[in-house]
Design an enzyme around this catalytic site. Structure first.
Site, short mmCIF file in Angstrom:
data_model
loop_
_atom_site.label_atom_id
_atom_site.label_comp_id
_atom_site.label_asym_id
_atom_site.label_seq_id
_atom_site.Cartn_x
_atom_site.Cartn_y
_atom_site.Cartn_z
N HIS A 103 42.98 66.30 17.88
CA HIS A 103 41.58 65.92 17.78
C HIS A 103 40.94 66.73 16.65
O HIS A 103 41.16 67.94 16.56
CB HIS A 103 40.85 66.19 19.11
CG HIS A 103 39.45 65.70 19.09
ND1 HIS A 103 39.13 64.36 19.22
CD2 HIS A 103 38.27 66.35 18.92
CE1 HIS A 103 37.82 64.22 19.15
NE2 HIS A 103 37.27 65.41 18.97
N GLU A 173 45.57 69.94 10.06
CA GLU A 173 46.49 69.04 10.76
C GLU A 173 47.86 69.04 10.10
O GLU A 173 48.89 69.14 10.78
CB GLU A 173 45.93 67.62 10.78
CG GLU A 173 44.71 67.44 11.64
CD GLU A 173 44.03 66.10 11.48
OE1 GLU A 173 43.25 65.74 12.37
OE2 GLU A 173 44.27 65.40 10.47
#
Length: 186
Positions: A103, A173
């Site tokens: 997320h 990420e």
């Protein structure tokens, strides 16, 4: 060798990064990329890395077709990498503690239905946050409420736009998601 299945709905840069990370691994390999979007760039990225792809509709996801395909594969880990649909409880029940998501915020802030991608970054910007980050978590029956596995923060004090925030999140990420996956399958 552990089997990893990826779910993605769009561009697929995270998915491709994970595929490449595990190309020369003796711990795990990506055995499939599943997408609900027939035109998602992730499908081209997977094919270019010789990873099989599987596309499906929202009804096929919720009515068991996707679960059937997953049961044939028996993955050790299911990774949601930019997957935009709510994951069905039927799949979660069959693969407990084997489904993770990344997320683009520090949960529990900026999570829940409709909070993905640019929507998250815009909300973070509008609330004048000094930092944001990523949260990698197990998937349960509620959006973004599964047990946290990993969080990493980054300063955004100098960011003037949601796009600038998105770039910082994307870097986190790309750096951390494959490593966290690796630690989970060890």
């Amino acid at each position: 060798m552990k089997k990893i299945v990826l779910f993605a709905s769009g561009n697929g840069s995270n998915a491709e990064n994970i595929i490449i990370h595990f190309k020369n691994s003796n711990q795990g390999t990506v055995v499939g990329v599943f997408s609900n979007n027939l035109h998602a760039k992730v499908l081209d990225r997977a094919k270019s890395q010789a990873v099989p792809t599987f596309t499906f509709t929202k009804s096929e996801l919720n009515e068991g077709k996707v679960l059937e395909e997953l049961q044939k594969i028996q993955p050790d880990l299911i990774v949601l990498a930019g997957f935009l649909l709510k994951f069905p409880e039927s799949i979660i029940a069959k693969f407990p503690d084997k489904i993770i998501n990344v997320h683009p915020a520090l949960l529990p802030k900026y999570g829940g239905k409709g909070m993905y991608g640019r929507h998250v970054h815009q909300a973070v910007l509008e609330n004048n946050e000094k930092e944001t980050g990523i949260t990698i978590h197990f998937v349960n029956e509620h959006y973004d409420e599964g047990e946290f596995i990993f969080q990493k923060a980054v300063s955004i004090e100098n960011c003037q736009s949601a796009d600038e925030i998105a770039l910082k999140i994307h870097e986190l990420e790309m750096e951390h998601f494959p490593k966290v996956i690796e630690s989970l399958i060890e």
